[in-house]
Design a protein around this motif. Structure first.
Motif, PDB file in Angstrom:
ATOM      1  N   PRO A  19       0.832  -1.216   0.000  1.00  0.00           N
ATOM      2  CA  PRO A  19       0.000   0.000   0.000  1.00  0.00           C
ATOM      3  C   PRO A  19       0.862   1.260   0.000  1.00  0.00           C
ATOM      4  N   LEU A  20       0.359   2.281  -0.674  1.00  0.00           N
ATOM      5  CA  LEU A  20       1.050   3.580  -0.743  1.00  0.00           C
ATOM      6  C   LEU A  20       0.571   4.513   0.365  1.00  0.00           C
ATOM      7  N   PHE A  21      -0.646   4.259   0.883  1.00  0.00           N
ATOM      8  CA  PHE A  21      -1.346   5.280   1.671  1.00  0.00           C
ATOM      9  C   PHE A  21      -2.283   4.551   2.629  1.00  0.00           C
ATOM     10  N   LEU A  22      -2.549   5.161   3.777  1.00  0.00           N
ATOM     11  CA  LEU A  22      -3.526   4.592   4.720  1.00  0.00           C
ATOM     12  C   LEU A  22      -4.429   5.689   5.236  1.00  0.00           C
ATOM     13  N   THR A  23      -5.722   5.387   5.353  1.00  0.00           N
ATOM     14  CA  THR A  23      -6.676   6.355   5.899  1.00  0.00           C
ATOM     15  C   THR A  23      -7.591   5.676   6.907  1.00  0.00           C
ATOM     16  N   VAL A  24      -8.044   6.450   7.862  1.00  0.00           N
ATOM     17  CA  VAL A  24      -9.050   6.002   8.825  1.00  0.00           C
ATOM     18  C   VAL A  24     -10.234   6.948   8.660  1.00  0.00           C
ATOM     19  N   THR A  25     -11.360   6.429   8.167  1.00  0.00           N
ATOM     20  CA  THR A  25     -12.466   7.295   7.746  1.00  0.00           C
ATOM     21  C   THR A  25     -13.801   6.834   8.309  1.00  0.00           C
ATOM     22  N   GLN A  26     -14.538   7.803   8.854  1.00  0.00           N
ATOM     23  CA  GLN A  26     -15.920   7.545   9.275  1.00  0.00           C
ATOM     24  C   GLN A  26     -16.804   7.601   8.028  1.00  0.00           C
ATOM     25  N   THR A  27     -17.585   6.548   7.789  1.00  0.00           N
ATOM     26  CA  THR A  27     -18.440   6.539   6.594  1.00  0.00           C
ATOM     27  C   THR A  27     -19.661   7.425   6.804  1.00  0.00           C
ATOM     28  N   ARG A  28     -20.320   7.741   5.686  1.00  0.00           N
ATOM     29  CA  ARG A  28     -21.529   8.568   5.735  1.00  0.00           C
ATOM     30  C   ARG A  28     -22.776   7.687   5.700  1.00  0.00           C
ATOM     31  N   GLY A  29     -23.914   8.318   5.948  1.00  0.00           N
ATOM     32  CA  GLY A  29     -25.184   7.645   5.684  1.00  0.00           C
ATOM     33  C   GLY A  29     -25.632   6.696   6.779  1.00  0.00           C
ATOM     34  N   HIS A  30     -26.458   5.729   6.394  1.00  0.00           N
ATOM     35  CA  HIS A  30     -27.093   4.792   7.319  1.00  0.00           C
ATOM     36  C   HIS A  30     -26.044   3.925   8.021  1.00  0.00           C
ATOM     37  N   ARG A  31     -26.161   3.800   9.344  1.00  0.00           N
ATOM     38  CA  ARG A  31     -25.267   2.968  10.157  1.00  0.00           C
ATOM     39  C   ARG A  31     -23.792   3.227   9.850  1.00  0.00           C
ATOM     40  N   PRO A  32     -23.339   4.433  10.141  1.00  0.00           N
ATOM     41  CA  PRO A  32     -21.934   4.772   9.864  1.00  0.00           C
ATOM     42  C   PRO A  32     -20.984   3.906  10.684  1.00  0.00           C
ATOM     43  N   HIS A  33     -19.791   3.701  10.129  1.00  0.00           N
ATOM     44  CA  HIS A  33     -18.752   2.919  10.796  1.00  0.00           C
ATOM     45  C   HIS A  33     -17.405   3.481  10.341  1.00  0.00           C
ATOM     46  N   THR A  34     -16.331   2.889  10.795  1.00  0.00           N
ATOM     47  CA  THR A  34     -14.998   3.395  10.465  1.00  0.00           C
ATOM     48  C   THR A  34     -14.262   2.404   9.573  1.00  0.00           C
ATOM     49  N   ASP A  35     -13.828   2.881   8.413  1.00  0.00           N
ATOM     50  CA  ASP A  35     -13.019   2.076   7.495  1.00  0.00           C
ATOM     51  C   ASP A  35     -11.547   2.414   7.698  1.00  0.00           C
ATOM     52  N   VAL A  36     -10.743   1.383   7.964  1.00  0.00           N
ATOM     53  CA  VAL A  36      -9.284   1.546   7.936  1.00  0.00           C
ATOM     54  C   VAL A  36      -8.862   1.046   6.561  1.00  0.00           C
ATOM     55  N   SER A  37      -8.485   1.969   5.689  1.00  0.00           N
ATOM     56  CA  SER A  37      -8.281   1.636   4.276  1.00  0.00           C
ATOM     57  C   SER A  37      -6.809   1.678   3.879  1.00  0.00           C
ATOM     58  N   LEU A  38      -6.353   0.572   3.293  1.00  0.00           N
ATOM     59  CA  LEU A  38      -5.026   0.498   2.678  1.00  0.00           C
ATOM     60  C   LEU A  38      -5.208   0.819   1.205  1.00  0.00           C
ATOM     61  N   TRP A  39      -4.487   1.810   0.697  1.00  0.00           N
ATOM     62  CA  TRP A  39      -4.621   2.256  -0.690  1.00  0.00           C
ATOM     63  C   TRP A  39      -3.472   1.683  -1.516  1.00  0.00           C
ATOM     64  N   TYR A  40      -3.829   0.844  -2.493  1.00  0.00           N
ATOM     65  CA  TYR A  40      -2.842   0.245  -3.397  1.00  0.00           C
ATOM     66  C   TYR A  40      -2.884   0.960  -4.748  1.00  0.00           C
ATOM     67  N   LEU A  41      -1.808   0.823  -5.511  1.00  0.00           N
ATOM     68  CA  LEU A  41      -1.725   1.436  -6.837  1.00  0.00           C
ATOM     69  C   LEU A  41      -1.569   0.327  -7.884  1.00  0.00           C
ATOM     70  N   LEU A  42      -2.467   0.321  -8.872  1.00  0.00           N
ATOM     71  CA  LEU A  42      -2.420  -0.661  -9.956  1.00  0.00           C
ATOM     72  C   LEU A  42      -2.122   0.031 -11.270  1.00  0.00           C
ATOM     73  N   SER A  43      -1.562  -0.723 -12.212  1.00  0.00           N
ATOM     74  CA  SER A  43      -1.316  -0.212 -13.569  1.00  0.00           C
ATOM     75  C   SER A  43      -2.288  -0.881 -14.533  1.00  0.00           C
ATOM     76  N   ALA A  44      -2.879  -0.096 -15.421  1.00  0.00           N
ATOM     77  CA  ALA A  44      -3.734  -0.650 -16.481  1.00  0.00           C
ATOM     78  C   ALA A  44      -3.879   0.373 -17.591  1.00  0.00           C
ATOM     79  N   ASP A  45      -4.096  -0.103 -18.808  1.00  0.00           N
ATOM     80  CA  ASP A  45      -4.437   0.796 -19.907  1.00  0.00           C
ATOM     81  C   ASP A  45      -5.922   1.096 -19.821  1.00  0.00           C
ATOM     82  N   ALA A  46      -6.273   2.369 -19.963  1.00  0.00           N
ATOM     83  CA  ALA A  46      -7.675   2.770 -19.827  1.00  0.00           C
ATOM     84  C   ALA A  46      -8.594   1.979 -20.752  1.00  0.00           C
ATOM     85  N   HIS A  47      -8.124   1.675 -21.965  1.00  0.00           N
ATOM     86  CA  HIS A  47      -9.015   1.004 -22.935  1.00  0.00           C
ATOM     87  C   HIS A  47      -9.332  -0.444 -22.560  1.00  0.00           C
ATOM     88  N   THR A  48      -8.559  -1.020 -21.590  1.00  0.00           N
ATOM     89  CA  THR A  48      -8.839  -2.411 -21.190  1.00  0.00           C
ATOM     90  C   THR A  48      -9.991  -2.501 -20.196  1.00  0.00           C
TER      91      THR A  48
END
Length: 206
Positions: free
Chosen positions: A126-155
């Motif tokens: 992972p490149l990045f980490l966040t701890v975020t309170q979600t919005r809306g019905h029954r909010p909770h906390t996401d501990v998110s690992l952010w990964y980076l992928l490579s792809a051609d847009a047309h695929t």
């Protein structure tokens, strides 16, 4: 690890792996520094880290995000998430005992219909980490690992219509021009961190 005594053997290995992944992330700013500390204490403390029941059991749980980058065009993929009402990277909840990278591979196939290819900038880390309170019905906390992928847009020709309304490819600059209100609350910060890593990476190769 102080809490190792009361952790089961089955739980020890994934937890040690998570601590290793989180510990290897270089904080981009004070916010990420604080989030990394929160995540480390949470994992090491022996609390349940995987979602057991939708949407909020336990109230804090692990997510793998993956940002798809088309290097040639210099564009990132964002999806319009139906429930959140925001433009987000693709991703999903990590299953109990699952390695976060394995979750990326699984979710990438489910949500975008392509094989996950790790970016050479980050590899399968992972490149990045966040701890975020979600919005809306029954909010909770996401501990998110952010990964980076490579792809051609047309695929990427389709996405999971059950979860997303639409997809967009945006340059770094276009992402940063978008209102915070329309994006994941940490998307601007992730994009700035990515710009830094991309310039550092191209500097190494050039």
């Amino acid at each position: 690890m102080t809490s190792a005594d009361h952790l089961t053997t089955l739980d020890d290995q994934p937890r040690a792996r998570l601590l290793e992944l989180v510990g290897a992330i270089e904080p981009w700013d004070d916010v990420e520094h604080a989030h990394l500390e929160t995540a480390t204490q949470w994992i090491a403390g022996g609390a349940p880290v995987y979602r057991m029941r939708e949407p909020d059991v336990p109230a804090m749980h692990l997510v793998s995000y993956f940002v798809v980058l088309d290097e040639t065009r210099g564009q990132l993929l964002l999806v319009a998430h139906r429930k959140a009402g925001l433009w987000l990277p693709t991703g999903g909840h990590v299953e109990p005992g699952e390695d976060p990278w394995t979750a990326v591979v699984r979710e990438c196939r489910e949500e975008l219909g392509i094989q996950a290819v790790a970016s050479p900038i980050t590899g399968e880390h992972p490149l990045f980490l966040t701890v975020t309170q979600t919005r809306g019905h029954r909010p909770h906390t996401d501990v998110s690992l952010w990964y980076l992928l490579s792809a051609d847009a047309h695929t990427i020709t389709s996405c999971d219509q059950g979860e997303f309304n639409a997809i967009r490819w945006l340059t770094d600059e276009q992402v940063l021009e978008e209102s915070d209100e329309l994006l994941d609350p940490h998307m601007h910060r992730f994009t700035r961190k990515l710009q830094h890593y991309r310039s550092r990476s191209s500097g190494h190769h050039g």
